[in-house]
Design an enzyme around this catalytic site. Structure first.
Site, short mmCIF file in Angstrom:
data_model
loop_
_atom_site.label_atom_id
_atom_site.label_comp_id
_atom_site.label_asym_id
_atom_site.label_seq_id
_atom_site.Cartn_x
_atom_site.Cartn_y
_atom_site.Cartn_z
N LYS A 79 -4.27 -1.58 51.18
CA LYS A 79 -5.65 -1.27 52.25
C LYS A 79 -5.96 -2.45 53.20
O LYS A 79 -6.09 -3.66 52.73
CB LYS A 79 -6.66 -0.69 51.28
CG LYS A 79 -7.92 -0.15 52.42
CD LYS A 79 -8.89 0.40 51.54
CE LYS A 79 -9.92 1.24 52.55
NZ LYS A 79 -11.29 1.59 51.81
N SER A 154 -12.70 6.48 53.18
CA SER A 154 -12.13 5.59 53.96
C SER A 154 -10.63 5.12 53.77
O SER A 154 -9.78 4.76 54.75
CB SER A 154 -12.83 4.31 54.46
OG SER A 154 -12.76 3.43 53.19
N SER A 178 -14.58 5.94 48.70
CA SER A 178 -13.28 5.74 49.52
C SER A 178 -11.81 5.67 48.59
O SER A 178 -10.74 5.64 49.16
CB SER A 178 -13.53 4.32 50.30
OG SER A 178 -14.33 4.96 51.48
N1 GLN Z 1 -17.54 7.79 52.95
C1 GLN Z 1 -18.60 6.75 52.40
C2 GLN Z 1 -19.03 6.19 53.54
O1 GLN Z 1 -18.78 6.41 54.72
C3 GLN Z 1 -17.73 5.85 51.26
C4 GLN Z 1 -17.08 4.85 51.92
C5 GLN Z 1 -16.31 3.72 51.01
O2 GLN Z 1 -16.42 4.00 49.87
N2 GLN Z 1 -15.96 2.65 51.69
O3 GLN Z 1 -19.89 5.38 53.39
#
Ligand code: GLN
Length: 510
Positions: A79, A154, A178
């Protein structure tokens, strides 16, 4: 599609060790797959131009009789939140376009040290803010099950790369879901380790008290093997635990026999509202519980009254920490600089941040700065921290009576690209069951539990364990996975119309 790319990492590793295949061959097969499908999937932001050299080096060392790690020679996607010396690191943001790090993130360094072969950097929502990968400054990733749908976020790039057989393994990061929510919508496995279990050194920070790096894979054992490589104490991360961790791969192998389910107490949260969950998601969850019960587990209703306030608390704590972490992108030290003729340094800073950050990032910076401002700090940030403590206490109380807690990983299957883009609140609610896990610092795993009847798309089940009990998740996850794969007659990904092995040249196939 060649067979090599469909092997699990464990099976590929065994073939590599037995000399049945070389790392160069395995790596080339994955690079070919990326070349063939990534134009459609867009899981990668950058593909390594020297992966074959790295693979050749592993092959040479193996031939010379060197003792190599179990995953040596296995390709890996990374990532883009994790910094790398040999490839750009953008965290999905324009403000870091072309940025090269002078050092490797610890999980990357450990993967290289174990002989894994980095294939490239995967797409993500900008600075890991989002649940669809649509907030990437470089365009969205597409779900391999249906290219018109989101791959989650994400870390949609890592999940899609693994689901589309572009990589057997990937690294992700999970601040509120994410790793797990993308696993849920792509039919893959994702783990958020105990906070402090995997080093955050070199993971571009979103919210430091919530971020955790973890594995993305197609099987529970593969995730465990990668976790074994990246986990453990790191003096570069002040929050890194000094525990001696057990072998997670051994736990996964032990779990696969199913014996571990006998007498296992599985908690189900009474207060989790049934509404808001798609029918097929609830049905798949209930079917998994029934399967666990049929194999000796006990389903116990537990109370976690503050679970439902997780999202609200998170969207104060996360923006507060993020606004502080993102202050370093000032156009002076690194990243994008947009000149303002005749302007002051403040003008250049403001203009660079205006152009370099996307809307979601700006939204959270504004929210976080407000929540932390004098006069509001106690009302917002302070209150959210109290709610966080209440959620932690809920978990502590629940774990006095159960071994693991189970929830659906996310409320719906993969939605269509664009469907939630203009509705931030709706987007935030995708993480209703994953966020409390980050707030409490405990570990969580998502494994595929089936397909939703109404749309044929994958659904995941999440297991949560007490802090430091990550091994328990691998045991239980592997046990349920074995039962489910058996009942399906093969892995869930084999049932994706776009990913079927013996596919014709029809439109939409990958
Ligand atoms: N979807 C969540 C957010 O927008 C989690 C993001 C993540 O785990 N990096 O913050």
């Amino acid at each position: 599609m060649s067979d090599v790319i469909r092997l699990s990492a464990a099976d590929l590793a065994a073939e590599l060790a037995a000399g049945q295949i070389s790392s160069v061959e395995a790596t080339r097969a994955h690079l070919d797959r990326i070349a063939a499908v990534d134009g459609d999937v867009h899981a990668f932001l950058h593909v390594s131009d020297h992966a074959l050299e790295v693979a050749a080096d592993i092959d040479r060392r193996r031939a010379a009789g060197e003792q190599l790690g179990e995953l040596a020679g296995v390709p890996l996607a990374i990532k883009d939140v994790l910094v790398t010396t040999d490839m750009p690191s953008t965290s999905g943001s324009k403000i870091l376009e072309g940025f090269r790090s002078p050092y490797d993130a610890t999980p990357v360094a450990r993967s290289r040290g174990a002989g894994l072969v980095p294939l490239g950097k995967t797409n993500m929502d900008e600075f890991a803010m989002g649940s669809s990968t649509e907030h990437s400054a470089y365009g969205p990733t597409h779900n391999p099950w249906d290219l018109d749908r989101i791959p989650g976020g994400s870390g949609g790039g890592s999940a899609a790369a693994v689901a589309a057989f572009e990589a057997p393994l990937a690294l992700g990061s999970d601040t509120g879901g994410s790793i797990r929510q993308p696993a849920h919508v792509t039919g893959t496995v994702g783990v958020k380790p105990t906070y402090g279990g995997v080093s955050r050194y070199g993971s571009i920070a979103l919210a430091s008290s919530l971020d955790q790096v973890g594995p993305v894979a197609r099987t529970v054992l593969d995730a465990a093997l990668l976790h074994d490589v990246i986990g453990g104490h790191d003096p570069h991360d002040a929050t890194s635990l000094t525990d001696a961790w057990p072998s997670f791969a051994a736990a996964a192998r032990e779990g696969a026999s199913g014996e571990v389910l006998k007498g296992l107490r599985v908690g189900v949260i009474r207060e989790l509202p049934d509404s808001g969950f798609q029918a097929g998601v609830s049905a798949s969850f209930r079917a998994s519980l029934a399967l666990l019960e049929a194999h000796g587990a006990e389903i116990v209703e537990i109370s976690a009254p503050h679970f439902e306030y997780g999202v609200a608390a998170y969207y104060l704590i996360l923006p507060a920490e993020a606004s502080s972490n993102l202050a370093k992108f000032d156009s002076v030290r690194f990243g994008l600089r947009v000149d303002v003729p005749g302007g002051t340094v403040e003008d250049v800073m403001a203009r660079s941040r205006d152009i370099g950050f996307g809307d979601e990032v700006k939204r959270r910076i504004i929210l976080g700065t407000y929540a932390l401002s004098a006069g509001y700090y106690d009302a917002y940030y302070g209150s959210a921290q109290k709610v966080r403590t209440l959620i932690q206490r809920d978990f502590d109380a629940a774990f006095a009576g159960v071994d693991v807690i189970a929830t659906p990983t996310a409320p719906t299957t993969a939605f269509r690209l664009g469907e939630q883009l203009d509705d931030p609140l709706q987007m935030y609610l995708n993480d209703v069951t994953t966020i409390p896990v980050n707030l409490a610092g405990v570990p969580g795993i998502s494994i595929p539990s089936g397909l939703a009847e109404e749309d044929g798309l994958p659904v995941g089940i999440q297991f949560i364990a007490p802090a430091r009990e990550d091994a328990r998740l691998y045991r239980v996850g592997a046990a349920l996975e074995a039962l489910l794969v058996d009942s399906w007659g093969g892995p869930l990904l084999d049932r994706a119309p776009t990913l079927r092995q013996a596919q014709g040249p029809e439109e939409g196939n990958l």
